[in-house]
Enzyme design. Structure first.
Site, PDB file in Angstrom:
ATOM      1  N   LEU A 252      11.085 -20.328  -4.276  1.00  0.00           N
ATOM      2  CA  LEU A 252       9.967 -19.536  -3.740  1.00  0.00           C
ATOM      3  C   LEU A 252       8.714 -19.667  -4.605  1.00  0.00           C
ATOM      4  O   LEU A 252       8.794 -19.617  -5.836  1.00  0.00           O
ATOM      5  CB  LEU A 252      10.403 -18.060  -3.708  1.00  0.00           C
TER       6      LEU A 252
ATOM      7  N   ASP B 193       0.833  -1.208   0.000  1.00  0.00           N
ATOM      8  CA  ASP B 193       0.000   0.000   0.000  1.00  0.00           C
ATOM      9  C   ASP B 193       0.865   1.255   0.000  1.00  0.00           C
ATOM     10  O   ASP B 193       1.977   1.245   0.535  1.00  0.00           O
ATOM     11  CB  ASP B 193      -0.916  -0.033   1.236  1.00  0.00           C
TER      12      ASP B 193
ATOM     13  N   HIS C  20       2.550   3.276  -8.976  1.00  0.00           N
ATOM     14  CA  HIS C  20       2.401   1.831  -9.199  1.00  0.00           C
ATOM     15  C   HIS C  20       3.619   1.294  -9.960  1.00  0.00           C
ATOM     16  O   HIS C  20       4.133   0.224  -9.658  1.00  0.00           O
ATOM     17  CB  HIS C  20       1.127   1.533  -9.995  1.00  0.00           C
TER      18      HIS C  20
HETATM   19  C1  FPP Z   1      -1.936   0.089  -3.379  1.00  0.00           C
HETATM   20  O1  FPP Z   1      -1.473   1.414  -3.339  1.00  0.00           O
HETATM   21  C2  FPP Z   1      -1.364  -0.640  -4.501  1.00  0.00           C
HETATM   22  C3  FPP Z   1      -2.081  -1.264  -5.489  1.00  0.00           C
HETATM   23  C4  FPP Z   1      -3.542  -1.232  -5.542  1.00  0.00           C
HETATM   24  C5  FPP Z   1      -1.419  -1.933  -6.611  1.00  0.00           C
HETATM   25  C6  FPP Z   1      -0.191  -2.716  -6.315  1.00  0.00           C
HETATM   26  C7  FPP Z   1       0.455  -3.010  -7.591  1.00  0.00           C
HETATM   27  C8  FPP Z   1       1.767  -2.953  -7.835  1.00  0.00           C
HETATM   28  C9  FPP Z   1       2.813  -2.698  -6.821  1.00  0.00           C
HETATM   29  C10 FPP Z   1       2.180  -3.155  -9.245  1.00  0.00           C
HETATM   30  C11 FPP Z   1       2.958  -4.312  -9.614  1.00  0.00           C
HETATM   31  C12 FPP Z   1       2.637  -5.592  -9.005  1.00  0.00           C
HETATM   32  C13 FPP Z   1       3.145  -6.760  -9.452  1.00  0.00           C
HETATM   33  C14 FPP Z   1       2.835  -7.989  -8.698  1.00  0.00           C
HETATM   34  C15 FPP Z   1       3.991  -6.861 -10.662  1.00  0.00           C
HETATM   35  P1  FPP Z   1      -2.552   2.592  -3.425  1.00  0.00           P
HETATM   36  O2  FPP Z   1      -2.760   2.910  -4.854  1.00  0.00           O
HETATM   37  O3  FPP Z   1      -3.804   2.196  -2.701  1.00  0.00           O
HETATM   38  O4  FPP Z   1      -1.817   3.740  -2.690  1.00  0.00           O
HETATM   39  P2  FPP Z   1      -2.495   4.938  -1.822  1.00  0.00           P
HETATM   40  O5  FPP Z   1      -3.191   4.272  -0.670  1.00  0.00           O
HETATM   41  O6  FPP Z   1      -1.330   5.762  -1.397  1.00  0.00           O
HETATM   42  O7  FPP Z   1      -3.435   5.668  -2.725  1.00  0.00           O
END
Ligand code: FPP
Length: 246
Positions: free
Chosen positions: A131, A20, A37
């Site tokens: 893993l 997050d 992201h």
């Molecule tokens: C949450 O941060 C994150 C996500 C919803 C997406 C996670 C995805 C990645 C890290 C991309 C790549 C993943 C892989 C497995 C290749 P948020 O957008 O909710 O952040 P915020 O709370 O600060 O708005």
């Protein structure tokens, strides 16, 4: 925190991570959410490497929840493209590191290109023995529990299962995580103290580790720190401290 400080005989078999803070990281760096992201992929690469180095058997990453479909369309599309590109680009690297890719979630709800690249990566890495990297995609704990209930009800109706025989182990075997041990450690980044519908059944006895670090800044050293913290805890599973120590 250095890797040598970890106790080798107490490495969690399964670590689950709620990644997050990508959006907030992007805002702090004066960029759009998508950039956050994109930077999050570096963190994924680092912890996959770290988890493999210390002998974690399963690493489950909450990459896209069923609720994430309600985000703005451009962000959903960008996340789907990022997922498909990362899966394609990282497959060789995962293979070299002996990582086996798995996925849980409502995978049929994903765009067809994501489904086919994911299937391909799962197939290509299927004989790896290191893993297990489990991607939770279009996943939520409640969705998974309801799916399990539906499967069990069908089996009761067809006479395959007797309702009196339903127990925790039967229920567990109908979840999308069948065959995967419950996570001993659940990590959430970005300073939020929530579970957000992740692995609701499986975290019954997980240890939680919350860190203010935003996901794009998280690296394997932070994973080792979380595991060191885990190793300092006493897990009692409802028993007393005396019972555990004897
Ligand atoms: C949450 O941060 C994150 C996500 C919803 C997406 C996670 C995805 C990645 C890290 C991309 C790549 C993943 C892989 C497995 C290749 P948020 O957008 O909710 O952040 P915020 O709370 O600060 O708005």
């Amino acid at each position: 925190m250095v890797i040598d400080e970890l106790k080798n005989n107490c490495i969690p078999r399964h670590v689950a991570v709620i990644m997050d803070g990508n959006g907030r990281w992007a805002e702090i760096h004066g960029n759009d959410r998508i950039f956050g992201h994109t930077q999050g992929v570096d963190a994924v690469r680092s912890i996959v490497e770290g988890a493999g180095e210390i002998g974690v058997e399963y690493l489950t990453l909450y990459a896209f929840s069923t609720e994430n479909w309600d985000r703005p369309k451009e962000e959903v599309n960008a996340l789907m493209s990022l997922l498909v590109n990362s899966i394609v680009q990282e497959t060789d690297n995962l293979n070299e590191k002996n990582v086996k890719m798995l996925a849980i979630g409502d995978l049929y709800s994903l765009p067809v290109d994501v489904q086919s690249k994911l299937r391909e990566a799962i197939q290509i890495t299927s004989s790896n023995t290191g893993l297990n990297l489990v991607l939770a995609l279009s996943y939520s704990g409640r969705w998974e529990i309801i799916e399990a209930v539906k499967k069990i009800v069908n089996k009761i109706q067809s006479g395959e299962i007797n309702e009196n025989k339903i127990n925790e182990s039967v229920f567990t075997s109908h979840l999308s995580t069948v065959g995967i041990p419950d996570p001993e450690l659940l990590i959430r980044t970005s300073g939020e103290y929530r579970i957000s519908n992740f692995l609701l059944w499986q975290i019954a006895y997980s240890e939680f580790y919350f860190t203010p670090i935003l996901w794009p800044d998280f690296r394997k050293e932070n994973l080792f720190e979380a595991i060191a913290d885990f190793q300092r805890r006493e897990r009692r599973f409802g028993k007393t401290s005396e019972q555990i120590r004897s």
